[in-house]
Motif scaffolding. Structure first.
Motif, PDB file in Angstrom:
ATOM      1  N   CYS A 180       0.837  -1.209   0.000  1.00 36.23           N
ATOM      2  CA  CYS A 180       0.000   0.000   0.000  1.00 36.23           C
ATOM      3  C   CYS A 180       0.871   1.258   0.000  1.00 36.23           C
ATOM      4  O   CYS A 180       0.576   2.225  -0.710  1.00 36.23           O
ATOM      5  N   VAL A 181       1.956   1.223   0.793  1.00 31.42           N
ATOM      6  CA  VAL A 181       2.834   2.405   0.889  1.00 31.42           C
ATOM      7  C   VAL A 181       3.447   2.721  -0.466  1.00 31.42           C
ATOM      8  O   VAL A 181       3.412   3.869  -0.922  1.00 31.42           O
ATOM      9  N   ILE A 182       4.000   1.697  -1.137  1.00 36.43           N
ATOM     10  CA  ILE A 182       4.698   1.994  -2.408  1.00 36.43           C
ATOM     11  C   ILE A 182       3.708   2.366  -3.510  1.00 36.43           C
ATOM     12  O   ILE A 182       4.076   2.965  -4.498  1.00 36.43           O
ATOM     13  N   ASN A 183       2.444   2.019  -3.304  1.00 38.23           N
ATOM     14  CA  ASN A 183       1.419   2.412  -4.278  1.00 38.23           C
ATOM     15  C   ASN A 183       0.630   3.643  -3.828  1.00 38.23           C
ATOM     16  O   ASN A 183      -0.431   3.946  -4.386  1.00 38.23           O
ATOM     17  N   GLU A 184       1.183   4.308  -2.804  1.00 35.98           N
ATOM     18  CA  GLU A 184       0.628   5.572  -2.293  1.00 35.98           C
ATOM     19  C   GLU A 184      -0.846   5.476  -1.903  1.00 35.98           C
ATOM     20  O   GLU A 184      -1.636   6.378  -2.153  1.00 35.98           O
ATOM     21  N   GLN A 185      -1.206   4.389  -1.304  1.00 37.33           N
ATOM     22  CA  GLN A 185      -2.565   4.181  -0.790  1.00 37.33           C
ATOM     23  C   GLN A 185      -2.535   4.509   0.707  1.00 37.33           C
ATOM     24  O   GLN A 185      -2.447   3.621   1.557  1.00 37.33           O
ATOM     25  N   HIS A 186      -2.564   5.808   1.008  1.00 38.80           N
ATOM     26  CA  HIS A 186      -2.322   6.256   2.377  1.00 38.80           C
ATOM     27  C   HIS A 186      -3.366   5.770   3.379  1.00 38.80           C
ATOM     28  O   HIS A 186      -3.028   5.353   4.491  1.00 38.80           O
ATOM     29  N   GLN A 187      -4.644   5.851   2.973  1.00 40.62           N
ATOM     30  CA  GLN A 187      -5.704   5.419   3.888  1.00 40.62           C
ATOM     31  C   GLN A 187      -5.577   3.923   4.204  1.00 40.62           C
ATOM     32  O   GLN A 187      -5.670   3.503   5.358  1.00 40.62           O
ATOM     33  N   GLN A 188      -5.334   3.152   3.153  1.00 39.93           N
ATOM     34  CA  GLN A 188      -5.162   1.710   3.326  1.00 39.93           C
ATOM     35  C   GLN A 188      -3.916   1.406   4.176  1.00 39.93           C
ATOM     36  O   GLN A 188      -3.916   0.483   4.985  1.00 39.93           O
ATOM     37  N   SER A 189      -2.883   2.208   3.970  1.00 31.20           N
ATOM     38  CA  SER A 189      -1.634   2.017   4.727  1.00 31.20           C
ATOM     39  C   SER A 189      -1.906   2.129   6.227  1.00 31.20           C
ATOM     40  O   SER A 189      -1.413   1.323   7.023  1.00 31.20           O
ATOM     41  N   ILE A 190      -2.704   3.120   6.604  1.00 28.78           N
ATOM     42  CA  ILE A 190      -3.031   3.304   8.027  1.00 28.78           C
ATOM     43  C   ILE A 190      -3.791   2.083   8.552  1.00 28.78           C
ATOM     44  O   ILE A 190      -3.491   1.560   9.635  1.00 28.78           O
ATOM     45  N   LEU A 191      -4.730   1.591   7.754  1.00 34.68           N
ATOM     46  CA  LEU A 191      -5.523   0.435   8.183  1.00 34.68           C
ATOM     47  C   LEU A 191      -4.641  -0.801   8.361  1.00 34.68           C
ATOM     48  O   LEU A 191      -4.771  -1.552   9.332  1.00 34.68           O
ATOM     49  N   TYR A 192      -3.710  -1.007   7.421  1.00 29.88           N
ATOM     50  CA  TYR A 192      -2.822  -2.176   7.541  1.00 29.88           C
ATOM     51  C   TYR A 192      -1.839  -2.005   8.694  1.00 29.88           C
ATOM     52  O   TYR A 192      -1.489  -2.985   9.364  1.00 29.88           O
ATOM     53  N   PHE A 193      -1.416  -0.767   8.922  1.00 27.24           N
ATOM     54  CA  PHE A 193      -0.539  -0.532  10.068  1.00 27.24           C
ATOM     55  C   PHE A 193      -1.278  -0.869  11.368  1.00 27.24           C
ATOM     56  O   PHE A 193      -0.722  -1.505  12.270  1.00 27.24           O
ATOM     57  N   ASN A 194      -2.534  -0.482  11.445  1.00 31.86           N
ATOM     58  CA  ASN A 194      -3.327  -0.796  12.640  1.00 31.86           C
ATOM     59  C   ASN A 194      -3.531  -2.306  12.801  1.00 31.86           C
ATOM     60  O   ASN A 194      -3.562  -2.815  13.922  1.00 31.86           O
ATOM     61  N   ALA A 195      -3.658  -3.000  11.674  1.00 35.37           N
ATOM     62  CA  ALA A 195      -3.811  -4.465  11.732  1.00 35.37           C
ATOM     63  C   ALA A 195      -2.554  -5.105  12.327  1.00 35.37           C
ATOM     64  O   ALA A 195      -2.626  -6.027  13.156  1.00 35.37           O
ATOM     65  N   ILE A 196      -1.402  -4.596  11.924  1.00 34.92           N
ATOM     66  CA  ILE A 196      -0.123  -5.101  12.457  1.00 34.92           C
ATOM     67  C   ILE A 196      -0.041  -4.853  13.966  1.00 34.92           C
ATOM     68  O   ILE A 196       0.343  -5.730  14.743  1.00 34.92           O
ATOM     69  N   LYS A 197      -0.435  -3.631  14.350  1.00 26.28           N
ATOM     70  CA  LYS A 197      -0.414  -3.278  15.779  1.00 26.28           C
ATOM     71  C   LYS A 197      -1.332  -4.208  16.581  1.00 26.28           C
ATOM     72  O   LYS A 197      -0.977  -4.690  17.656  1.00 26.28           O
ATOM     73  N   THR A 198      -2.518  -4.458  16.032  1.00 17.59           N
ATOM     74  CA  THR A 198      -3.485  -5.333  16.721  1.00 17.59           C
ATOM     75  C   THR A 198      -2.895  -6.725  16.933  1.00 17.59           C
ATOM     76  O   THR A 198      -2.970  -7.293  18.032  1.00 17.59           O
ATOM     77  N   LEU A 199      -2.290  -7.270  15.869  1.00 18.97           N
ATOM     78  CA  LEU A 199      -1.715  -8.613  16.001  1.00 18.97           C
ATOM     79  C   LEU A 199      -0.541  -8.618  16.975  1.00 18.97           C
ATOM     80  O   LEU A 199      -0.391  -9.549  17.769  1.00 18.97           O
ATOM     81  N   ALA A 200       0.288  -7.566  16.915  1.00 16.75           N
ATOM     82  CA  ALA A 200       1.444  -7.481  17.822  1.00 16.75           C
ATOM     83  C   ALA A 200       0.976  -7.480  19.276  1.00 16.75           C
ATOM     84  O   ALA A 200       1.571  -8.133  20.137  1.00 16.75           O
ATOM     85  N   GLU A 201      -0.108  -6.764  19.535  1.00 12.04           N
ATOM     86  CA  GLU A 201      -0.653  -6.744  20.904  1.00 12.04           C
ATOM     87  C   GLU A 201      -1.140  -8.125  21.309  1.00 12.04           C
ATOM     88  O   GLU A 201      -0.961  -8.559  22.437  1.00 12.04           O
ATOM     89  N   LYS A 202      -1.738  -8.837  20.350  1.00 12.63           N
ATOM     90  CA  LYS A 202      -2.279 -10.165  20.658  1.00 12.63           C
ATOM     91  C   LYS A 202      -1.179 -11.145  21.069  1.00 12.63           C
ATOM     92  O   LYS A 202      -1.378 -11.967  21.950  1.00 12.63           O
ATOM     93  N   PHE A 203      -0.027 -11.090  20.386  1.00 14.22           N
ATOM     94  CA  PHE A 203       1.015 -12.037  20.792  1.00 14.22           C
ATOM     95  C   PHE A 203       2.078 -11.411  21.700  1.00 14.22           C
ATOM     96  O   PHE A 203       3.173 -11.959  21.869  1.00 14.22           O
ATOM     97  N   GLY A 204       1.727 -10.287  22.301  1.00 10.33           N
ATOM     98  CA  GLY A 204       2.565  -9.735  23.374  1.00 10.33           C
ATOM     99  C   GLY A 204       3.703  -8.853  22.940  1.00 10.33           C
ATOM    100  O   GLY A 204       4.661  -8.649  23.687  1.00 10.33           O
ATOM    101  N   MET A 205       3.635  -8.305  21.696  1.00 10.63           N
ATOM    102  CA  MET A 205       4.729  -7.464  21.233  1.00 10.63           C
ATOM    103  C   MET A 205       4.266  -6.019  21.034  1.00 10.63           C
ATOM    104  O   MET A 205       4.916  -5.249  20.328  1.00 10.63           O
ATOM    105  N   GLY A 206       3.158  -5.681  21.686  1.00  7.70           N
ATOM    106  CA  GLY A 206       2.584  -4.349  21.524  1.00  7.70           C
ATOM    107  C   GLY A 206       3.528  -3.239  21.956  1.00  7.70           C
ATOM    108  O   GLY A 206       3.479  -2.128  21.419  1.00  7.70           O
ATOM    109  N   ALA A 207       4.417  -3.542  22.914  1.00  2.00           N
ATOM    110  CA  ALA A 207       5.345  -2.526  23.441  1.00  2.00           C
ATOM    111  C   ALA A 207       6.237  -1.957  22.352  1.00  2.00           C
ATOM    112  O   ALA A 207       6.670  -0.799  22.445  1.00  2.00           O
ATOM    113  N   VAL A 208       6.504  -2.749  21.327  1.00  2.00           N
ATOM    114  CA  VAL A 208       7.363  -2.295  20.227  1.00  2.00           C
ATOM    115  C   VAL A 208       6.803  -1.009  19.622  1.00  2.00           C
ATOM    116  O   VAL A 208       7.541  -0.118  19.218  1.00  2.00           O
ATOM    117  N   PHE A 209       5.480  -0.904  19.586  1.00  2.00           N
ATOM    118  CA  PHE A 209       4.845   0.247  18.929  1.00  2.00           C
ATOM    119  C   PHE A 209       4.591   1.407  19.881  1.00  2.00           C
ATOM    120  O   PHE A 209       4.439   2.544  19.435  1.00  2.00           O
TER     121      PHE A 209
END
Lengths: 282, 161
Positions: free
Chosen positions: A104-133
């Protein structure tokens, strides 16, 4: 006297342990070590997975020069994020969403980029790596620079580095290989299914990327807690390795020569990787 | 009783000392990595590898693989500032257990030094030695750690493109 002897024994044992044992942060991070004594009495002491995992950004952008066209329906739907309940699914789809984010980033899809970034954050929190963010407001910085590719690339490298350090510090370094396998499969999927509309021959890029499959398989094998789904993905990747090795152009290429894939062979690769990717995201 | 308490305290202190040392090596290595990354001016940072080791009473070697094809050309920056012994570094085209691997770069002692290696030069060396026209897809970096008295050390590598 009995107590003194007991304490002396404990002292000696503890001393020996602290001097000769492998340190958890230094070496004993969950990976099994491969030790091989050679004739020269020198001992090979690397871990079984001593491979520097490429950054997802490098994985995806390597396809840019062959023309990676953006198709919004090709990425893993955001709503799937809540379907991943096992640790294996969360880890591997963290990698998938990381690749989708870069796509999404390289295709300049900014809105989608934010959504995918949030998806990564959600998963990181689920497996205990939320502190990274949350440390150093990394998440805020990323959201602020979501439209600035150059800045964002540096920040996503930070995410990758901190994830690696977090896993190392918590004796979970081998889990990074699971994330990597998800990112690798997703990158291959996004590129190989695009081969019909590709501006140039995508074959050489796929061949380069195939050299990462061996390490992807080794990484998954080291994840001993893999459930049925991850086991199935591992077996499919092994089968894919065999399919690739048996392609005519691969078989006929000499050791130091890159094969030239036919359109039909690229289609075989694309179909196989699409099937594996569907197993991962479903 | 005093003797027992003294032993117990000594034991605990020794244990904590060992842990602190390890923590220090890790923290120092990460600090060096951050400084090296910050010093990149004309290149973009693309990754790193910190190799920790324990000096033992026998020589050991450690190896890892770096993928090169994703970025075209990399510059590898090594720091042996945390390596107190005569640690050697070699770069090969194949892993240690593969036949006919080719030595592309060697330094007898990286300890306390900084080194820069370009993958352009490694590709040139490969061409000279083998006549091959293709570029390296990956390289294998090997550190050799001589035997010595128990100690901890580390080598930091970052790569830019």
């Amino acid at each position: 006297m009995k107590y003194i002897n007991w304490f002396i024994s404990c002292f000696i044992l503890l001393t020996l342990f602290s001097c000769s044992g492998e340190d958890p942060q230094v070496a004993d991070d969950g990976t099994e070590k491969k030790t091989l004594a050679l004739d020269t009495n020198v001992v090979f002491e690397s871990e079984r997975f001593e491979f520097i995992l490429p950054q997802p950004f490098a994985l995806i952008t390597s396809f840019e020069e062959v023309g990676l066209t953006y198709h919004p329906d090709k990425t893993n739907p955001i709503e799937n994020v809540n379907e991943y309940t096992t640790r294996g699914d969360q880890l591997i789809n963290f990698g998938v969403y990381s690749a989708d984010l870069i796509y999404c980033v390289i295709n300049e899809q900014h809105q989608q980029s934010i959504l995918y970034f949030n998806a990564i954050k959600t998963l990181a929190e689920k497996f205990g790596m939320g502190a990274v963010f949350t440390e150093n407001e990394l998440a805020i910085e990323i959201e602020k620079n979501i439209a600035n590719r150059s800045e964002l690339e540096g920040l996503l490298v930070d995410v990758h580095e901190r994830s690696q350090e977090y896993l190392e510090d918590n004796q979970m370094k081998y889990l990074a290989a699971i994330q990597f396998s998800g990112a690798w499969v997703e990158g291959m999927y996004l590129a190989s299914t695009d081969f019909v509309s590709s501006k140039t021959d995508i074959g050489p890029k796929l061949i380069d990327q195939m050299s990462l499959l061996k390490n992807t398989i080794i990484g998954l094998q080291l994840y001993e807690e893999r459930d049925v789904e991850i086991e199935t993905i591992l077996n499919e990747l092994k089968a894919f390795e065999t399919v690739y090795a048996n392609l005519d152009s691969v078989k006929s290429a000499s050791v130091n020569e890159n094969p030239t894939l036919t359109k039909q062979e690229i289609k075989i690769i694309a179909d196989k990787i699409a099937a594996i990717r569907n197993l991962i995201i479903s | 009783m005093k003797f027992i308490l003294l032993l117990l305290s000594l034991t605990v202190q020794l244990f904590l000392f060992a842990q602190t040392t390890i923590k220090e090596v890790t923290e120092n290595a990460r600090q060096i990595k951050a400084e090296m990354r910050a010093s990149l001016t004309d290149e973009k940072y693309d990754g790193s590898k910190i190799t920790y080791y324990e000096v033992k009473d026998f020589p050991i070697f450690k190896e890892f693989e770096i993928t090169l094809f994703l970025r075209g050309n990399y510059t590898l920056y090594f720091s042996g500032e945390l390596a107190k012994t005569n640690v050697g570094m070699r770069i090969y085209d194949k892993a240690y257990d593969e036949k006919n691997r080719i030595l592309l770069y060697e330094t007898k002692d990286i300890s306390s030094k900084k080194l820069t290696v370009s993958t352009l030069d490694l590709n040139e060396t490969l061409k000279k030695l083998t006549g091959r026209s293709d570029n390296l897809k990956s390289v294998f970096v090997e550190y050799s750690i001589p035997k010595g008295s128990p100690d901890l050390g580390g080598i930091v590598l970052i790569f830019g493109y």
